[in-house]
Design an enzyme around this catalytic site. Structure first.
Site, short mmCIF file in Angstrom:
data_model
loop_
_atom_site.label_atom_id
_atom_site.label_comp_id
_atom_site.label_asym_id
_atom_site.label_seq_id
_atom_site.Cartn_x
_atom_site.Cartn_y
_atom_site.Cartn_z
N VAL A 151 0.87 -1.17 0.00
CA VAL A 151 0.00 0.00 0.00
C VAL A 151 0.91 1.22 0.00
CG1 VAL A 151 -1.80 1.27 1.24
CG2 VAL A 151 -1.71 -1.26 1.37
N CYS A 152 0.58 2.23 -0.83
CA CYS A 152 1.29 3.51 -0.81
C CYS A 152 2.79 3.26 -1.09
CB CYS A 152 1.03 4.17 0.55
SG CYS A 152 1.32 5.94 0.65
N THR A 153 3.66 3.95 -0.37
CA THR A 153 5.09 3.79 -0.64
C THR A 153 5.66 2.47 -0.11
OG1 THR A 153 5.56 5.14 1.32
CG2 THR A 153 5.58 6.25 -0.82
#
Lengths: 215, 215
Positions: free
Chosen positions: B100-102
């Site tokens: 998820v995300c970075t």
């Protein structure tokens, strides 16, 4: 400066609190505190996760904003006078008092929903009248300075509305973009009005059997 | 039984992990563990919240599913060989490896994105090619057994897709209904393609200045 208190308690639902937490913590000038009767590790209701509450209730008697999550522990917490008294007292001075999911039942137990429109997790809407509230089947319900949200994930939507009330639409949009809240669930099944009937009935039986029912 | 490991690390973004956690913990037969280099309280990147990781990485060497959140601590964690080696090793035996995300940058550092399509938080899409990945501006990108999700809140959408892959569409719909994921944000501003230009530029400058940039 908005001083925001997020209430934690045993067997709460983590996402009820963390959705609003993550959103409100990005509000410029906000100070978010995690408060509980017993500061320290707080159990959650779906597995091994524990969140840490850093502050006792007494350390944050007069927050500007209160956020109350729900969860399987709601029924027990409704009986804890320390929590209910804190909620009732804090509400006197808040700008906004808010709940997510069955957190609404804690607001109800504190007398905060008397005469208001409110929402909660869809399975518990019929609990609201016993607190003098009128159930509204919306995702987020604003009634005076009280904002209640529907089940679990709705706390994100509630918090974005709250940011808009506190700081305007551009800040709300900026935070929405920061957390990239551009929802695209694989199905349109997130409410009992939209999910297939057999899915609704299945979830209803499962939840009625489980400890997740605070009744 | 799906043995699911959610990686925690210092200065992670809480919602990146808790969205998928809450969703996956409701999967019948799943066992979710929260793992970290250093078990115990884990700081997050937006305020005072700490999550507790119960298990060391070594206790969960061969999970079926790995979930890797992002956050301001990503850059530091990319340099921690214990974490990267664990990810690389776990990935050998997973059914699904997800971020998820970075968190995608941690998968990249472990060599997991080589030759795949992937996504991450919109501000970091141009980091992906350095790991041999092709950036795709979608909310959830499935490439072989690797599923990457966009920023922060997208982990909920990713986890519902993952549940569908693991247990079918009815279970995914049931969990979506259980967490009442019927999103209705007050604005349609959750992606850089949809938000007003001045909001996008504002967020870009703010994030570029802050510790949230893992570059």
């Amino acid at each position: 400066m908005s001083r925001i208190a997020v209430l934690l308690y045993p067997e709460m639902t983590a996402l009820d609190a963390i959705g609003p937490y993550e959103t409100l913590a990005l509000l410029p000038g906000s100070e978010v505190k995690l408060v509980a009767r017993d500061p320290g590790p707080i159990s959650t209701d779906n597995g091994p996760l524990e969140l840490i509450a850093a502050e006792p209730l007494s350390a944050v008697p007069d927050p500007d904003v209160v956020v109350v999550p729900g969860g399987a522990g709601t029924r027990a917490e409704m009986e804890r006078s320390e929590t209910i008294d804190w909620l009732r007292g804090a509400h006197q001075g808040t700008t906004w008092t808010t709940s997510v999911c069955t957190g609404a039942l804690l607001l109800g137990a504190a007398g905060i929903l008397e005469g208001l429109e409110a929402t909660t997790h869809w399975m518990f809407r019929d609990w609201l009248p016993r607190f003098g509230a009128t159930p509204v089947p919306d995702r987020v319900v604003e009634s005076g300075k009280v904002i209640t949200a529907a089940g679990v994930s709705s706390g994100i939507d509630m918090a974005l509305l709250l940011v808009e009330r506190l700081a305007g639409p551009q800040v709300s949009q900026a935070i929405q973009l920061g957390i990239e809240y551009d929802p695209q669930p694989p199905h349109d099944a997130g409410s009992p009005e939209k999910a297939p009937t057999e899915v609704v009935e299945g979830v209803r039986s499962l939840m009625a059997e489980s400890a997740r029912v605070p009744g």
